[in-house]
Design a protein around this motif. Structure first.
Motif, mmCIF file in Angstrom:
data_model
loop_
_atom_site.group_PDB
_atom_site.id
_atom_site.type_symbol
_atom_site.label_atom_id
_atom_site.label_comp_id
_atom_site.label_asym_id
_atom_site.label_seq_id
_atom_site.Cartn_x
_atom_site.Cartn_y
_atom_site.Cartn_z
ATOM 1 N N SER A 46 0.834 -1.206 0.000
ATOM 2 C CA SER A 46 0.000 0.000 0.000
ATOM 3 C C SER A 46 0.871 1.260 0.000
ATOM 4 O O SER A 46 1.839 1.351 0.742
ATOM 5 N N SER A 47 0.521 2.253 -0.854
ATOM 6 C CA SER A 47 1.377 3.432 -0.950
ATOM 7 C C SER A 47 1.215 4.353 0.263
ATOM 8 O O SER A 47 2.070 5.169 0.541
ATOM 9 N N THR A 48 0.089 4.182 0.989
ATOM 10 C CA THR A 48 -0.137 5.127 2.090
ATOM 11 C C THR A 48 0.440 4.626 3.415
ATOM 12 O O THR A 48 0.563 5.379 4.358
ATOM 13 N N THR A 49 0.737 3.343 3.490
ATOM 14 C CA THR A 49 1.285 2.835 4.756
ATOM 15 C C THR A 49 2.560 2.053 4.467
ATOM 16 O O THR A 49 2.709 1.472 3.403
ATOM 17 N N LEU A 50 3.455 2.049 5.428
ATOM 18 C CA LEU A 50 4.637 1.199 5.304
ATOM 19 C C LEU A 50 4.195 -0.232 5.569
ATOM 20 O O LEU A 50 3.095 -0.479 6.055
ATOM 21 N N LEU A 51 5.059 -1.183 5.249
ATOM 22 C CA LEU A 51 4.751 -2.575 5.566
ATOM 23 C C LEU A 51 4.422 -2.659 7.054
ATOM 24 O O LEU A 51 5.206 -2.211 7.892
ATOM 25 N N PRO A 52 3.221 -3.150 7.404
ATOM 26 C CA PRO A 52 2.887 -3.161 8.826
ATOM 27 C C PRO A 52 3.867 -4.042 9.613
ATOM 28 O O PRO A 52 4.403 -4.997 9.054
ATOM 29 N N ASP A 53 4.087 -3.696 10.884
ATOM 30 C CA ASP A 53 5.016 -4.546 11.652
ATOM 31 C C ASP A 53 4.293 -5.713 12.315
ATOM 32 O O ASP A 53 4.908 -6.638 12.808
ATOM 33 N N LYS A 54 2.959 -5.654 12.310
ATOM 34 C CA LYS A 54 2.172 -6.780 12.821
ATOM 35 C C LYS A 54 1.002 -6.974 11.870
ATOM 36 O O LYS A 54 0.415 -5.991 11.423
ATOM 37 N N MET A 55 0.670 -8.232 11.607
ATOM 38 C CA MET A 55 -0.512 -8.464 10.763
ATOM 39 C C MET A 55 -1.352 -9.585 11.352
ATOM 40 O O MET A 55 -0.818 -10.562 11.881
ATOM 41 N N VAL A 56 -2.661 -9.425 11.240
ATOM 42 C CA VAL A 56 -3.582 -10.450 11.729
ATOM 43 C C VAL A 56 -4.347 -11.038 10.550
ATOM 44 O O VAL A 56 -4.886 -10.303 9.710
ATOM 45 N N ILE A 57 -4.343 -12.375 10.498
ATOM 46 C CA ILE A 57 -5.013 -13.092 9.400
ATOM 47 C C ILE A 57 -6.022 -14.045 10.038
ATOM 48 O O ILE A 57 -5.715 -14.678 11.042
ATOM 49 N N ALA A 58 -7.190 -14.161 9.431
ATOM 50 C CA ALA A 58 -8.183 -15.075 10.020
ATOM 51 C C ALA A 58 -8.854 -15.905 8.927
ATOM 52 O O ALA A 58 -9.117 -15.398 7.834
ATOM 53 N N ASP A 59 -9.101 -17.164 9.232
ATOM 54 C CA ASP A 59 -9.911 -18.020 8.360
ATOM 55 C C ASP A 59 -11.227 -18.289 9.081
ATOM 56 O O ASP A 59 -11.231 -18.792 10.211
ATOM 57 N N LEU A 60 -12.318 -17.959 8.449
ATOM 58 C CA LEU A 60 -13.631 -18.127 9.077
ATOM 59 C C LEU A 60 -14.338 -19.359 8.507
ATOM 60 O O LEU A 60 -14.511 -19.460 7.285
ATOM 61 N N GLY A 61 -14.745 -20.266 9.397
ATOM 62 C CA GLY A 61 -15.357 -21.532 8.959
ATOM 63 C C GLY A 61 -14.275 -22.497 8.510
ATOM 64 O O GLY A 61 -14.355 -23.091 7.443
ATOM 65 N N CYS A 62 -13.255 -22.655 9.357
ATOM 66 C CA CYS A 62 -12.062 -23.424 8.949
ATOM 67 C C CYS A 62 -12.315 -24.924 8.933
ATOM 68 O O CYS A 62 -11.622 -25.669 8.248
ATOM 69 N N SER A 63 -13.273 -25.410 9.713
ATOM 70 C CA SER A 63 -13.526 -26.843 9.885
ATOM 71 C C SER A 63 -12.277 -27.537 10.418
ATOM 72 O O SER A 63 -11.507 -26.935 11.175
ATOM 73 N N SER A 64 -12.038 -28.798 10.028
ATOM 74 C CA SER A 64 -10.846 -29.492 10.524
ATOM 75 C C SER A 64 -10.229 -30.296 9.391
ATOM 76 O O SER A 64 -10.826 -30.436 8.328
ATOM 77 N N CYS A 83 8.420 -10.341 1.635
ATOM 78 C CA CYS A 83 9.461 -9.681 2.430
ATOM 79 C C CYS A 83 10.850 -10.109 1.971
ATOM 80 O O CYS A 83 11.779 -9.298 1.941
ATOM 81 N N LEU A 84 10.970 -11.376 1.605
ATOM 82 C CA LEU A 84 12.253 -11.894 1.123
ATOM 83 C C LEU A 84 12.669 -11.165 -0.146
ATOM 84 O O LEU A 84 13.808 -10.711 -0.290
ATOM 85 N N GLN A 85 11.687 -11.015 -1.035
ATOM 86 C CA GLN A 85 11.946 -10.350 -2.317
ATOM 87 C C GLN A 85 12.406 -8.905 -2.117
ATOM 88 O O GLN A 85 13.299 -8.429 -2.788
ATOM 89 N N LEU A 86 11.746 -8.220 -1.160
ATOM 90 C CA LEU A 86 12.074 -6.810 -0.931
ATOM 91 C C LEU A 86 13.152 -6.627 0.130
ATOM 92 O O LEU A 86 13.461 -5.504 0.516
ATOM 93 N N GLN A 87 13.642 -7.760 0.614
ATOM 94 C CA GLN A 87 14.656 -7.760 1.678
ATOM 95 C C GLN A 87 14.234 -6.884 2.855
ATOM 96 O O GLN A 87 14.997 -6.051 3.344
ATOM 97 N N GLN A 88 12.988 -7.079 3.248
ATOM 98 C CA GLN A 88 12.450 -6.339 4.399
ATOM 99 C C GLN A 88 12.196 -7.333 5.525
ATOM 100 O O GLN A 88 11.868 -8.490 5.259
ATOM 101 N N PRO A 89 12.295 -6.895 6.777
ATOM 102 C CA PRO A 89 11.961 -7.819 7.868
ATOM 103 C C PRO A 89 10.469 -8.148 7.837
ATOM 104 O O PRO A 89 9.655 -7.240 7.617
ATOM 105 N N PRO A 90 10.087 -9.410 7.998
ATOM 106 C CA PRO A 90 8.659 -9.743 7.929
ATOM 107 C C PRO A 90 7.903 -9.227 9.150
ATOM 108 O O PRO A 90 8.486 -9.093 10.226
ATOM 109 N N PRO A 91 6.633 -8.914 8.962
ATOM 110 C CA PRO A 91 5.847 -8.511 10.144
ATOM 111 C C PRO A 91 5.617 -9.719 11.055
ATOM 112 O O PRO A 91 5.706 -10.850 10.597
ATOM 113 N N GLU A 92 5.330 -9.448 12.324
ATOM 114 C CA GLU A 92 4.888 -10.541 13.202
ATOM 115 C C GLU A 92 3.458 -10.880 12.805
ATOM 116 O O GLU A 92 2.663 -9.969 12.516
#
Ligand SMILES: C[S@@+](CC[C@H](N)C(=O)[O-])C[C@H]1O[C@@H](n2cnc3c(N)ncnc32)[C@H](O)[C@@H]1O
Length: 356
Positions: A46-64, A83-92
């Motif tokens: 995103s051009s308006t924000t730097l790579l976030p230092d933390k990211m939250v991802i969710a799967d809804l209805g994951c089952s098993s 992150c590897l490609q851009l040689q940036q530290p990955p977010p947590e």
């Protein structure tokens, strides 16, 4: 009548488990991979924000089973690669898996460690039990929501049918044809209400610019709906009722809280609700992406069993061995029926973004 507490896929890892009978849904997850990768690039670049230092991802209805982690694994991998490609530290990363409380989370929890890799980003995992028709996360905290083959499950069957004891599927063909528009109209209303509510809730939980990649079992666009997406289940059950294996009156009061929407309906609800912009909506044949030799009467019967067994057994008792036997007989006698009965079904995949 079915309530949300009753919905869960077959648990464990045995022969009848969802874990071992979810090939159709897995093929759909494979088709979502590219959209998830694109969503991650959008989030990270995103051009308006730097790579976030933390990211939250969710799967809804994951089952098993293996599918439970498939989508979030794609997202974690995509972040790692970016992150590897851009040689940036990955977010947590914080990864949440959601499903209804009766889901087999025990099996899911044991596999969560596979998300941690020594060369990858820090990944913290969590389970978020509850209905995706309720709030699951704190405001503006989630970056990416994924969900596969789950949002066609409604919060409940339409009350206008259950309260007035109007069958969802008439055994008599003439009555079925006559009532179907009214029955499907009631299901459609429930879907629109639920889906809109889902969008409102996720809009609160996603960060500005947050993304959602969602697949829904629906139907091809041909104007109005003319079948339930659970027809394939209803047809076998109606045969069982005609043969006296299950009680006809019980069959008349059986409702599956599932609706097969169309691309147009989805687009309309998203536009009406207004929180999200649509990036892509893809439509695929229901059985595409599968090895055709796999799609035998027995394989399909077991896939259906893994999804609907709990809801059927709670209403009719222990009839699933008979269900599989009658389904195999029906499709074994006429293999073209299998393809025909799935022809109108579609897998709808959408990628949307919340305004920044
Ligand atoms: C067919 S499974 C799909 C599982 C997995 N996402 C996949 O692609 O294989 C549908 C899942 O949605 C879950 N589900 C249905 N209604 C739900 C709700 N209101 N909230 C959360 N999960 C729900 C069911 O319990 C089930 O595990």
């Amino acid at each position: 009548m079915a309530s949300k507490q009753m919905v869960h896929m077959n648990q464990g890892q045995g022969e009848r488990s969802y874990a071992r009978n979810s090939g159709i849904q897995n093929a759909q997850q494979n088709r979502m991979k590219l959209l998830i990768e694109r969503a991650i690039i959008n989030l990270c670049s995103s051009s308006t924000t730097l790579l976030p230092d933390k990211m939250v991802i969710a799967d809804l209805g994951c089952s098993s089973g293996p599918n439970a982690l498939a989508l979030v694994s794609v997202a974690v991998e995509a972040i790692h690669d970016y992150c590897l490609q851009l040689q940036q530290p990955p977010p947590e990363l914080c990864v949440f898996l959601n499903d209804l409380p009766d889901n087999d989370f025990n099996t899911v929890v044991k596999s969560l460690v596979t998300l941690r890799r020594c060369d990858g980003p820090v990944v913290v995992t969590g389970i978020a039990p509850g209905s995706f028709y309720e709030r699951l996360f704190t405001s503006s905290s989630v970056h990416l929501v994924c969900s596969s083959s789950s949002l066609h499950w409604l919060s409940k069957a339409p009350e206008v049918l259950t309260r007035n004891q109007i069958p969802a599927y008439y055994i008599d063909e003439h009555a079925r044809r006559e009532k179907l528009p009214m029955v499907l109209g009631a299901y459609e209303q429930q879907f629109r209400k639920d889906f809109r509510h889902f969008l409102e809730l996720r809009a609160k939980e996603l960060v500005p610019g947050g993304q959602m990649v969602v697949s829904i079992i629906g139907r091809h666009s041909d104007g109005i709906a003319h079948f339930h997406i659970w027809d394939i289940l209803a047809q076998v059950l109606s045969l069982m009722a005609s043969e006296g294996v299950i009680d006809k009156a019980k069959f008349d009061s059986f409702y599956v809280p599932v609706y097969g929407t169309s691309k147009e309906d989805i687009r309309e609800v998203i536009q009406e609700e207004g929180s999200f912009s649509i990036k892509e909506i893809l439509v695929h044949d229901f059985l595409s992406g599968l090895d055709n030799t796999l799609v035998t009467p027995s394989w399909i019967a077991n896939q259906i069993r893994a999804v609907y067994e709990q809801i059927v057994v709670q209403h009719f008792g222990d009839v699933m061995d008979e269900f599989v036997r009658i389904a195999e007989r029906r499709w074994g006698l006429d293999r073209s029926l299998l393809q025909e009965e799935h022809a109108g079904l579609a897998m709808l995949t959408l990628s949307v973004a919340k305004a920044r």
